[in-house]
Design a protein around this motif. Structure first.
Motif: not given
Length: 196
Positions: A116-133
């Motif tokens: 169940p953490d498949t999308f959560t991990d991907s989402f968190n990684q995307t948010m950390s990369q896009m963070g400030g934008s």
């Protein structure tokens, strides 16, 4: 009555073919997820092995689906010699739909219950990369979308697998059953016989 009999024969055989095609894809998905869990951090050899195994599994899935669809179409024509390319296309389409339901169903079960953490991990990684934008509205929209990702993934898998199977059956049904370009059509031959 004959049309119902043809549809029943097509769907009966398509059920078996869809189960085999869907089963092959599910096995390949399970193997891919196991390969994805191999420890590759800092180990170039394991990373290369993981990439090679992932490609090999993809090739088996891709080639295996083509080969299985061809085998099942030829078996259908052997059992029903009166079937034309239109019937083999209907069979391929039905097989594609049934296998797509199996694959998409497995994908949904996998992301909801097994990992169940498949999308959560991907989402968190995307948010950390896009963070400030991203502004506050974009972050809020992304948060709302995160909960719908399993459903989006289910329908994406369903549509992708069905379209792949449909295009494959469209290509294969052109030559299954095999056509003889020198054989005269029976209706033309009967018309010639009536003229004489």
């Amino acid at each position: 009555m004959e049309e119902k009999s043809i549809k029943a024969r097509i769907w009966n055989e398509a059920g078996r073919a869809g189960l085999a095609l869907g089963g092959l894809c599910v096995v390949c998905m399970v193997l891919s997820s196991l390969v994805g869990k191999l420890p590759t951090e800092g180990n170039v050899g394991m990373s290369t092995l993981s990439t090679l195994l992932s490609f090999l599994i993809w090739a088996v899935k891709f080639g295996g689906c083509i080969w299985l669809m061809m085998v099942f179409m030829k078996a259908l024509v052997r059992k029903n010699p009166d079937f034309t390319g239109a019937e083999t296309l209907k069979f391929g389409t039905a097989s594609a739909l049934l296998s797509a339901i199996i694959v998409a169903g497995w994908f949904l079960c996998y992301v909801l219950f097994i990992a169940p953490d498949t999308f959560t991990d991907s989402f968190n990684q995307t948010m950390s990369q896009m963070g400030g934008s991203l502004d506050a509205n974009a972050r809020q929209m992304m948060e709302r979308m995160k909960d719908k990702m399993p459903v989006i993934g289910f329908f994406s898998q369903l549509i992708y697998c069905f379209l792949y199977g449909y295009v494959l059956s469209l290509i294969l049904s052109r030559n299954i059953p095999s056509r003889n370009p020198f054989q005269q059509d029976e209706s033309i031959q009967n018309a010639d016989d009536d003229e004489q």
